[in-house]
Design a protein around this motif. Sequence first.
Motif, PDB file in Angstrom:
ATOM      1  N   ALA A 178       9.094  10.752 -10.616  1.00 56.45           N
ATOM      2  CA  ALA A 178       9.064   9.291 -10.447  1.00 56.45           C
ATOM      3  C   ALA A 178      10.286   8.792  -9.681  1.00 56.45           C
ATOM      4  CB  ALA A 178       8.965   8.602 -11.808  1.00 56.45           C
ATOM      5  N   VAL A 179      11.458   9.326  -9.980  1.00 57.74           N
ATOM      6  CA  VAL A 179      12.669   8.914  -9.270  1.00 57.74           C
ATOM      7  C   VAL A 179      12.565   9.293  -7.790  1.00 57.74           C
ATOM      8  CG1 VAL A 179      15.141   9.405  -8.987  1.00 57.74           C
ATOM      9  CG2 VAL A 179      14.219   8.837 -11.249  1.00 57.74           C
ATOM     10  N   LEU A 180      12.100  10.494  -7.501  1.00 56.11           N
ATOM     11  CA  LEU A 180      11.954  10.902  -6.099  1.00 56.11           C
ATOM     12  C   LEU A 180      10.967   9.996  -5.360  1.00 56.11           C
ATOM     13  CD1 LEU A 180      11.974  14.783  -6.492  1.00 56.11           C
ATOM     14  CD2 LEU A 180      13.811  13.325  -5.583  1.00 56.11           C
ATOM     15  N   ALA A 181       9.875   9.649  -6.019  1.00 59.18           N
ATOM     16  CA  ALA A 181       8.886   8.761  -5.395  1.00 59.18           C
ATOM     17  C   ALA A 181       9.470   7.367  -5.180  1.00 59.18           C
ATOM     18  CB  ALA A 181       7.626   8.683  -6.251  1.00 59.18           C
ATOM     19  N   CYS A 182      10.157   6.847  -6.178  1.00 59.55           N
ATOM     20  CA  CYS A 182      10.748   5.511  -6.043  1.00 59.55           C
ATOM     21  C   CYS A 182      11.818   5.485  -4.959  1.00 59.55           C
ATOM     22  CB  CYS A 182      11.332   5.041  -7.378  1.00 59.55           C
ATOM     23  SG  CYS A 182      10.078   4.514  -8.567  1.00 59.55           S
ATOM     24  N   ARG A 183      12.617   6.519  -4.879  1.00 62.01           N
ATOM     25  CA  ARG A 183      13.631   6.586  -3.816  1.00 62.01           C
ATOM     26  C   ARG A 183      12.981   6.520  -2.436  1.00 62.01           C
ATOM     27  NH1 ARG A 183      18.676   7.273  -4.423  1.00 62.01           N
ATOM     28  NH2 ARG A 183      19.629   7.988  -6.330  1.00 62.01           N
ATOM     29  N   ARG A 184      11.801   7.099  -2.322  1.00 59.60           N
ATOM     30  CA  ARG A 184      11.123   7.125  -1.028  1.00 59.60           C
ATOM     31  C   ARG A 184      10.455   5.777  -0.712  1.00 59.60           C
ATOM     32  NH1 ARG A 184       8.399  11.526   2.421  1.00 59.60           N
ATOM     33  NH2 ARG A 184      10.575  11.651   2.848  1.00 59.60           N
ATOM     34  N   VAL A 185       9.724   5.221  -1.672  1.00 56.99           N
ATOM     35  CA  VAL A 185       8.933   4.021  -1.360  1.00 56.99           C
ATOM     36  C   VAL A 185       9.624   2.714  -1.755  1.00 56.99           C
ATOM     37  CG1 VAL A 185       6.742   5.270  -1.435  1.00 56.99           C
ATOM     38  CG2 VAL A 185       7.554   4.094  -3.496  1.00 56.99           C
ATOM     39  N   LEU A 186      10.639   2.800  -2.583  1.00 59.90           N
ATOM     40  CA  LEU A 186      11.418   1.619  -2.976  1.00 59.90           C
ATOM     41  C   LEU A 186      12.911   1.939  -2.855  1.00 59.90           C
ATOM     42  CD1 LEU A 186       9.350   0.717  -6.160  1.00 59.90           C
ATOM     43  CD2 LEU A 186       9.491  -0.667  -4.076  1.00 59.90           C
ATOM     44  N   PRO A 187      13.357   2.221  -1.631  1.00 54.41           N
ATOM     45  CA  PRO A 187      14.759   2.644  -1.455  1.00 54.41           C
ATOM     46  C   PRO A 187      15.733   1.575  -1.922  1.00 54.41           C
ATOM     47  CG  PRO A 187      13.734   2.197   0.674  1.00 54.41           C
ATOM     48  CD  PRO A 187      12.654   2.094  -0.359  1.00 54.41           C
ATOM     49  N   LEU A 188      16.851   2.016  -2.434  1.00 54.36           N
ATOM     50  CA  LEU A 188      17.821   1.084  -3.010  1.00 54.36           C
ATOM     51  C   LEU A 188      18.558   0.284  -1.937  1.00 54.36           C
ATOM     52  CD1 LEU A 188      19.210   3.334  -5.845  1.00 54.36           C
ATOM     53  CD2 LEU A 188      17.505   1.524  -5.987  1.00 54.36           C
ATOM     54  N   THR A 239       8.700   2.667 -12.737  1.00 53.31           N
ATOM     55  CA  THR A 239       8.670   1.956 -11.460  1.00 53.31           C
ATOM     56  C   THR A 239       9.002   0.479 -11.645  1.00 53.31           C
ATOM     57  OG1 THR A 239       7.033   3.520 -10.597  1.00 53.31           O
ATOM     58  CG2 THR A 239       7.244   1.412  -9.453  1.00 53.31           C
ATOM     59  N   VAL A 240       8.472  -0.116 -12.687  1.00 53.13           N
ATOM     60  CA  VAL A 240       8.807  -1.524 -12.968  1.00 53.13           C
ATOM     61  C   VAL A 240      10.311  -1.659 -13.224  1.00 53.13           C
ATOM     62  CG1 VAL A 240       8.518  -3.401 -14.644  1.00 53.13           C
ATOM     63  CG2 VAL A 240       6.516  -2.174 -13.777  1.00 53.13           C
ATOM     64  N   GLY A 241      10.863  -0.755 -14.015  1.00 51.24           N
ATOM     65  CA  GLY A 241      12.306  -0.772 -14.270  1.00 51.24           C
ATOM     66  C   GLY A 241      13.104  -0.602 -12.986  1.00 51.24           C
ATOM     67  N   TRP A 242      12.663   0.298 -12.136  1.00 51.15           N
ATOM     68  CA  TRP A 242      13.319   0.541 -10.847  1.00 51.15           C
ATOM     69  C   TRP A 242      13.334  -0.745 -10.002  1.00 51.15           C
ATOM     70  CZ3 TRP A 242      15.316   5.231  -8.990  1.00 51.15           C
ATOM     71  CH2 TRP A 242      15.633   5.274  -7.635  1.00 51.15           C
ATOM     72  N   VAL A 243      12.188  -1.411  -9.947  1.00 52.97           N
ATOM     73  CA  VAL A 243      12.072  -2.642  -9.158  1.00 52.97           C
ATOM     74  C   VAL A 243      13.008  -3.718  -9.708  1.00 52.97           C
ATOM     75  CG1 VAL A 243      10.509  -4.568  -8.593  1.00 52.97           C
ATOM     76  CG2 VAL A 243       9.739  -2.192  -8.321  1.00 52.97           C
ATOM     77  N   VAL A 244      13.055  -3.865 -11.014  1.00 53.91           N
ATOM     78  CA  VAL A 244      13.924  -4.879 -11.623  1.00 53.91           C
ATOM     79  C   VAL A 244      15.392  -4.567 -11.337  1.00 53.91           C
ATOM     80  CG1 VAL A 244      14.713  -5.816 -13.846  1.00 53.91           C
ATOM     81  CG2 VAL A 244      12.259  -5.539 -13.401  1.00 53.91           C
ATOM     82  N   VAL A 245      15.779  -3.311 -11.505  1.00 55.29           N
ATOM     83  CA  VAL A 245      17.174  -2.930 -11.275  1.00 55.29           C
ATOM     84  C   VAL A 245      17.549  -3.118  -9.813  1.00 55.29           C
ATOM     85  CG1 VAL A 245      18.760  -0.948 -11.200  1.00 55.29           C
ATOM     86  CG2 VAL A 245      17.389  -1.379 -13.250  1.00 55.29           C
ATOM     87  N   LEU A 263       0.824  -1.221   0.000  1.00 53.69           N
ATOM     88  CA  LEU A 263       0.000   0.000   0.000  1.00 53.69           C
ATOM     89  C   LEU A 263       0.849   1.257   0.000  1.00 53.69           C
ATOM     90  CD1 LEU A 263      -2.960  -0.945   2.374  1.00 53.69           C
ATOM     91  CD2 LEU A 263      -2.952  -0.793  -0.124  1.00 53.69           C
ATOM     92  N   VAL A 264       1.975   1.219   0.696  1.00 57.15           N
ATOM     93  CA  VAL A 264       2.883   2.366   0.702  1.00 57.15           C
ATOM     94  C   VAL A 264       3.463   2.576  -0.694  1.00 57.15           C
ATOM     95  CG1 VAL A 264       5.062   3.265   1.630  1.00 57.15           C
ATOM     96  CG2 VAL A 264       3.428   2.146   3.158  1.00 57.15           C
ATOM     97  N   VAL A 265       3.885   1.484  -1.318  1.00 63.14           N
ATOM     98  CA  VAL A 265       4.449   1.572  -2.663  1.00 63.14           C
ATOM     99  C   VAL A 265       3.385   2.070  -3.647  1.00 63.14           C
ATOM    100  CG1 VAL A 265       5.480   0.275  -4.573  1.00 63.14           C
ATOM    101  CG2 VAL A 265       6.194  -0.178  -2.204  1.00 63.14           C
ATOM    102  N   ALA A 266       2.190   1.484  -3.584  1.00 60.46           N
ATOM    103  CA  ALA A 266       1.107   1.910  -4.489  1.00 60.46           C
ATOM    104  C   ALA A 266       0.759   3.379  -4.263  1.00 60.46           C
ATOM    105  CB  ALA A 266      -0.129   1.032  -4.282  1.00 60.46           C
ATOM    106  N   GLY A 267       0.730   3.796  -3.014  1.00 61.26           N
ATOM    107  CA  GLY A 267       0.446   5.200  -2.715  1.00 61.26           C
ATOM    108  C   GLY A 267       1.510   6.124  -3.267  1.00 61.26           C
TER     109      GLY A 267
END
Length: 140
Positions: free
Chosen positions: A126-136, A68-74, A15-19
């Motif tokens: 998108a990068v800022l959002a991914c960094r927050r909800v899908l941190p590396l 986001t899909v690319g971010w998750v795969v990487v 839910l956090v990621v989707a949000g």
Amino acid sequence: MSSVSEALPVRRGPLVVAGGVLGAILLSSLANALIAVLAHAVGAPDDFDPLKPAAYIFLTTLGVLGGTVGWVVVRRFSRDPERLLRRLVPSVVVVSFVPDFFQFGAGEVTGVVALLLMHVVVAVIAVLACRRVLPLNSAR
């Protein structure tokens, strides 16, 4: 010496990621609406289809979801996702410009510049959002 919080993986619920992704889509769409309004104000024709809300909101959604899909795969498969994304994100943004360049043939410069700016804005959000909800640091 690194702190304990840096060493522990961060887990985010779906839910956090989707949000975060939905927030990126909404914020990007709002930013693109502002860019479209400004482009029309400085001379982009009203009938320039890519600057119509239906077009840019749909493509913004696809861009954020695809990114986001690319971010998750990487982050899942790369040994050094930070380094790879630092190179991959700008490269993908530049490649995404290619279809917009075909609009120059119609003689529309202001609208195309607005579209190019939209690509950059969507990527940044998108990068800022991914960094927050899908941190590396939680990739593994």
